[in-house]
Design a protein around this motif. Structure first.
Motif, PDB file in Angstrom:
ATOM      1  N   ALA A 113      -0.999  -2.045  10.231  1.00 14.23           N
ATOM      2  CA  ALA A 113       0.176  -2.221   9.121  1.00 14.23           C
ATOM      3  C   ALA A 113       0.136  -1.188   8.256  1.00 14.23           C
ATOM      4  N   ILE A 114      -0.771  -0.201   8.024  1.00 10.87           N
ATOM      5  CA  ILE A 114      -0.678   0.736   7.023  1.00 10.87           C
ATOM      6  C   ILE A 114       0.519   1.737   7.466  1.00 10.87           C
ATOM      7  N   PRO A 115       0.580   2.323   8.966  1.00 13.89           N
ATOM      8  CA  PRO A 115       1.707   3.180   9.084  1.00 13.89           C
ATOM      9  C   PRO A 115       2.818   2.307   8.973  1.00 13.89           C
ATOM     10  N   LEU A 116       3.028   1.355   9.338  1.00 13.97           N
ATOM     11  CA  LEU A 116       4.210   0.525   9.067  1.00 13.97           C
ATOM     12  C   LEU A 116       4.585   0.284   7.762  1.00 13.97           C
ATOM     13  N   LEU A 117       4.015   0.084   6.893  1.00 13.97           N
ATOM     14  CA  LEU A 117       4.198   0.362   5.325  1.00 13.97           C
ATOM     15  C   LEU A 117       4.572   1.682   5.125  1.00 13.97           C
ATOM     16  N   ALA A 118       3.940   2.730   5.576  1.00 10.92           N
ATOM     17  CA  ALA A 118       4.738   3.994   5.325  1.00 10.92           C
ATOM     18  C   ALA A 118       6.063   4.202   5.804  1.00 10.92           C
ATOM     19  N   LYS A 119       6.372   3.843   6.865  1.00 12.77           N
ATOM     20  CA  LYS A 119       7.542   3.724   7.409  1.00 12.77           C
ATOM     21  C   LYS A 119       8.739   3.077   6.693  1.00 12.77           C
ATOM     22  N   LEU A 120       8.314   1.855   5.916  1.00 13.60           N
ATOM     23  CA  LEU A 120       9.058   1.019   5.304  1.00 13.60           C
ATOM     24  C   LEU A 120       9.390   1.774   3.916  1.00 13.60           C
ATOM     25  N   THR A 121       8.583   2.619   3.375  1.00 14.62           N
ATOM     26  CA  THR A 121       8.601   3.140   2.007  1.00 14.62           C
ATOM     27  C   THR A 121       8.973   4.849   2.170  1.00 14.62           C
ATOM     28  N   ASN A 122       9.438   5.285   3.117  1.00 11.37           N
ATOM     29  CA  ASN A 122       9.495   6.599   3.251  1.00 11.37           C
ATOM     30  C   ASN A 122       8.375   7.438   3.055  1.00 11.37           C
ATOM     31  N   GLY A 123       7.314   7.047   3.549  1.00 13.94           N
ATOM     32  CA  GLY A 123       5.853   7.808   3.439  1.00 13.94           C
ATOM     33  C   GLY A 123       5.048   7.347   2.538  1.00 13.94           C
ATOM     34  N   THR A 124       5.267   6.580   1.410  1.00 13.80           N
ATOM     35  CA  THR A 124       4.180   6.367   0.371  1.00 13.80           C
ATOM     36  C   THR A 124       4.637   4.962  -0.428  1.00 13.80           C
ATOM     37  N   ILE A 125       3.638   4.420  -0.657  1.00 14.12           N
ATOM     38  CA  ILE A 125       3.685   3.406  -1.828  1.00 14.12           C
ATOM     39  C   ILE A 125       2.666   3.816  -2.913  1.00 14.12           C
ATOM     40  N   HIS A 126       3.312   3.823  -3.922  1.00 20.93           N
ATOM     41  CA  HIS A 126       2.196   4.204  -5.342  1.00 20.93           C
ATOM     42  C   HIS A 126       1.377   3.239  -5.706  1.00 20.93           C
ATOM     43  N   PHE A 127      -0.033   3.445  -5.898  1.00 18.25           N
ATOM     44  CA  PHE A 127      -0.633   2.136  -6.370  1.00 18.25           C
ATOM     45  C   PHE A 127      -1.359   2.633  -7.596  1.00 18.25           C
ATOM     46  N   THR A 128      -1.061   1.739  -8.627  1.00 19.97           N
ATOM     47  CA  THR A 128      -1.860   1.920  -9.798  1.00 19.97           C
ATOM     48  C   THR A 128      -2.865   1.025 -10.291  1.00 19.97           C
ATOM     49  N   VAL A 129      -4.067   1.342 -10.050  1.00 23.47           N
ATOM     50  CA  VAL A 129      -5.328   0.603 -10.273  1.00 23.47           C
ATOM     51  C   VAL A 129      -5.299   0.252 -11.862  1.00 23.47           C
ATOM     52  N   ASP A 130      -5.257  -1.036 -12.127  1.00 22.62           N
ATOM     53  CA  ASP A 130      -5.166  -1.593 -13.478  1.00 22.62           C
ATOM     54  C   ASP A 130      -6.650  -1.737 -13.997  1.00 22.62           C
ATOM     55  N   ALA A 131      -7.352  -2.341 -13.203  1.00 24.28           N
ATOM     56  CA  ALA A 131      -8.905  -2.894 -13.459  1.00 24.28           C
ATOM     57  C   ALA A 131      -9.595  -2.869 -12.275  1.00 24.28           C
ATOM     58  N   ILE A 132     -11.045  -2.607 -12.381  1.00 23.90           N
ATOM     59  CA  ILE A 132     -11.800  -2.749 -11.308  1.00 23.90           C
ATOM     60  C   ILE A 132     -13.017  -3.443 -11.616  1.00 23.90           C
ATOM     61  N   SER A 133     -13.706  -4.437 -11.252  1.00 18.12           N
ATOM     62  CA  SER A 133     -14.800  -4.987 -11.578  1.00 18.12           C
ATOM     63  C   SER A 133     -15.678  -5.174 -10.463  1.00 18.12           C
TER      64      SER A 133
END
Length: 131
Positions: A48-68
């Motif tokens: 699913a990861i390369p498929l997501l890259a194809k859908l987004t022209n190569g990248t999706i930007h993730f912002t981590v708001d919090a980690i517990s």
């Protein structure tokens, strides 16, 4: 003191942004679960990861708001944003629940807004997979 899972999870999102699953961070018996697909094997999730890259022209930007983190569980509240291949914007919020073993990710569960995925991503996946 920071839980060791914090850094591992941040590396996971950095790799996802680059369009690949960070194999070095995963256990041999890694598994996944997503809101739309349920239980997934390592291979199914990885595909699913390369498929997501194809859908987004190569990248999706993730912002981590919090980690517990506690014991073997690490929970990350995350926002994902991308420009899709059809020119529209995609923005979703996520809660990722990781289970760790030996400083590696044993499993991940992705919780997200299904409606956005169904409206924005599923039609594009269908177009990519049509002959």
């Amino acid at each position: 003191m920071t839980h060791p899972g914090h850094e591992i999870v941040r590396k996971f999102f950095t790799a996802l942004e680059a369009g690949h699953l960070p194999e070095a961070l995963l256990t041999d018996d890694f598994s996944a679960w997503t809101t739309t697909q349920g239980e997934l094997t390592h291979e199914q999730y990885a595909s699913a990861i390369p498929l997501l890259a194809k859908l987004t022209n190569g990248t999706i930007h993730f912002t981590v708001d919090a980690i517990s983190a506690e014991d073997d569980r690490v929970v990350a509240e995350v926002r994902g944003k991308a420009k899709l291949i059809d020119g529209t914007d995609y923005a979703n919020t996520y809660v990722f629940v990781f289970r760790m073993r030996d400083n590696c990710i044993r499993s991940v569960a992705e919780h997200f807004n299904v409606q956005l995925v169904m409206e924005k991503l599923v039609p594009l996946i269908a177009k990519l997979q049509s002959p």
